[in-house]
Design an enzyme around this catalytic site. Structure first.
Site, mmCIF file in Angstrom:
data_model
loop_
_atom_site.group_PDB
_atom_site.id
_atom_site.type_symbol
_atom_site.label_atom_id
_atom_site.label_comp_id
_atom_site.label_asym_id
_atom_site.label_seq_id
_atom_site.Cartn_x
_atom_site.Cartn_y
_atom_site.Cartn_z
ATOM 1 N N TYR A 23 0.866 -1.179 0.000
ATOM 2 C CA TYR A 23 0.000 0.000 0.000
ATOM 3 C C TYR A 23 0.913 1.241 0.000
ATOM 4 C CZ TYR A 23 -4.619 1.972 -0.019
ATOM 5 O OH TYR A 23 -5.768 2.604 -0.409
ATOM 6 N N HIS A 28 7.583 5.038 1.418
ATOM 7 C CA HIS A 28 8.176 3.850 0.792
ATOM 8 C C HIS A 28 8.973 4.241 -0.453
ATOM 9 C CE1 HIS A 28 4.313 1.983 2.503
ATOM 10 N NE2 HIS A 28 5.275 1.372 3.167
ATOM 11 N N LYS A 140 10.718 6.845 10.276
ATOM 12 C CA LYS A 140 9.332 6.841 10.792
ATOM 13 C C LYS A 140 9.175 5.756 11.859
ATOM 14 C CE LYS A 140 4.710 6.625 10.648
ATOM 15 N NZ LYS A 140 4.267 5.388 10.079
HETATM 16 P P1 AMP Z 1 5.741 -0.524 6.167
HETATM 17 O O1 AMP Z 1 5.192 -0.881 4.830
HETATM 18 O O2 AMP Z 1 4.849 0.383 6.959
HETATM 19 O O3 AMP Z 1 6.222 -1.727 6.940
HETATM 20 O O4 AMP Z 1 7.039 0.358 5.891
HETATM 21 C C1 AMP Z 1 8.090 -0.113 5.106
HETATM 22 C C2 AMP Z 1 9.274 0.798 5.271
HETATM 23 O O5 AMP Z 1 8.928 2.122 4.892
HETATM 24 C C3 AMP Z 1 9.775 0.869 6.724
HETATM 25 O O6 AMP Z 1 11.198 0.889 6.741
HETATM 26 C C4 AMP Z 1 9.210 2.183 7.195
HETATM 27 O O7 AMP Z 1 9.957 2.789 8.228
HETATM 28 C C5 AMP Z 1 9.280 3.008 5.927
HETATM 29 N N1 AMP Z 1 8.331 4.133 6.019
HETATM 30 C C6 AMP Z 1 7.009 4.052 6.310
HETATM 31 N N2 AMP Z 1 6.469 5.294 6.362
HETATM 32 C C7 AMP Z 1 7.474 6.161 6.115
HETATM 33 C C8 AMP Z 1 7.552 7.583 6.037
HETATM 34 N N3 AMP Z 1 6.501 8.367 6.238
HETATM 35 N N4 AMP Z 1 8.760 8.131 5.756
HETATM 36 C C9 AMP Z 1 9.851 7.354 5.565
HETATM 37 N N5 AMP Z 1 9.836 6.013 5.616
HETATM 38 C C10 AMP Z 1 8.672 5.416 5.887
#
Ligand code: AMP
Length: 272
Positions: A23, A28, A140
């Site tokens: 998503y 990301h 984050k």
């Molecule tokens: P997730 O899909 O939420 O598990 O996130 C995947 C990666 O994207 C993880 O390393 C998160 O820390 C990074 N991520 C999620 N949201 C953000 C954001 N707003 N800014 C930077 N990195 C992000």
């Protein structure tokens, strides 16, 4: 995936890896863009990892849209999307876990027992499959980034971890897949997270010495919207995640707040 990764490495190519739960949003994609700059081949995993969700968490309704993710990832420079099925990652009789014991206890670890064990376990598995030279994580999830770095160091894993800054929506809300759950009024309410963090930084820069006062001011801001429910506010040492008794050095101000039913996390790091 393993065969491809092994072949790619044999050719001397650098693999950049971005693990996600899909998503996709600008957070990301910022990781993917950085990987594109550093590496020859960019691999992104999309896996909503059941092992990191508690029984009351939103595993089933976590937003998913593979088609849109593929389109966005390609535009950001991703060469390959690795999209395993849960029963491939955790077949019957799966038994092994990896846990970074101490760093997984405070902050989110307290309200989500077992969460980080699920994260570290899947990340090790993904690293073994994708064989990255560099893996990208977002600030984050500050605690997650510290835990992954510790794990890589403790287990002598042969790769580099790059932690990238938080990407925010206009207005300051940190980009998150879970923002998709919000109504427009909740989305407005969610801005209190960023406002509270900003206030904390301002107080620290104005020489506030007592974390109690900072946390009180942050609570007031967050509680000003009726949809909010604070899980935790922490002022911690950015490396050890232990409470920062003296506001000195690298300090992590982190919080988790429910807006309606949606639990959000956010943080800021300051050097004093
Ligand atoms: P997730 O899909 O939420 O598990 O996130 C995947 C990666 O994207 C993880 O390393 C998160 O820390 C990074 N991520 C999620 N949201 C953000 C954001 N707003 N800014 C930077 N990195 C992000």
């Amino acid at each position: 995936m393993q065969k491809f990764a092994a072949q790619t490495k044999k050719c001397g190519k650098i693999i950049g890896f971005v693990p996600t739960m899909g998503y996709l949003h600008q957070g990301h994609l910022s990781l993917a863009r950085q990987a594109k700059k550093d590496a020859d081949i960019v691999i992104m995993s999309i896996f909503v990892n059941p092992a990191q969700f508690g029984p009351k968490d939103d595993f089933k309704k976590y937003p998913r849209n593979l088609k849109q993710d593929c389109r966005l990832a390609k535009k950001a420079g991703v060469d390959i999307i690795f999209y395993p099925a849960a029963n491939e990652m955790y077949p019957e009789n799966y038994q092994t876990c990896v846990e970074v014991v101490e760093l997984s206890k405070p902050l989110c670890g307290r309200s989500r027992p077992g969460h980080f064990k699920g994260v570290t376990t899947v990340v090790v598995k993904l690293f073994n499959i994708v064989k990255p030279d560099i893996a990208y994580f977002g600030q984050k999830d500050a605690q997650q980034a510290v835990i992954i770095k510790q794990m890589v160091s403790d287990l002598n894993m042969d790769l580099k971890i790059k932690v990238m800054p938080i990407i925010r929506e206009p207005g300051g809300l940190a980009a998150s897949s879970r923002n998709a759950y919000f109504s427009s009024s909740q989305r407005k309410d969610a801005l209190v997270l960023k406002k509270a963090l900003q206030e904390a930084v301002l107080m620290i820069k104005s020489d506030e010495k007592y974390e109690k006062n900072i946390i009180k001011a942050m609570k007031n801001i967050i509680n000003s919207v009726s949809s909010s429910m604070i899980d935790y506010i922490a002022i911690a040492d950015a490396k050890t995640l232990k409470p920062a008794k003296h506001l000195k050095g690298d300090i992590l101000i982190a919080l988790a707040v429910k807006i309606g039913k949606t639990r959000l996390i956010d943080n800021v790091q300051v050097h004093i």
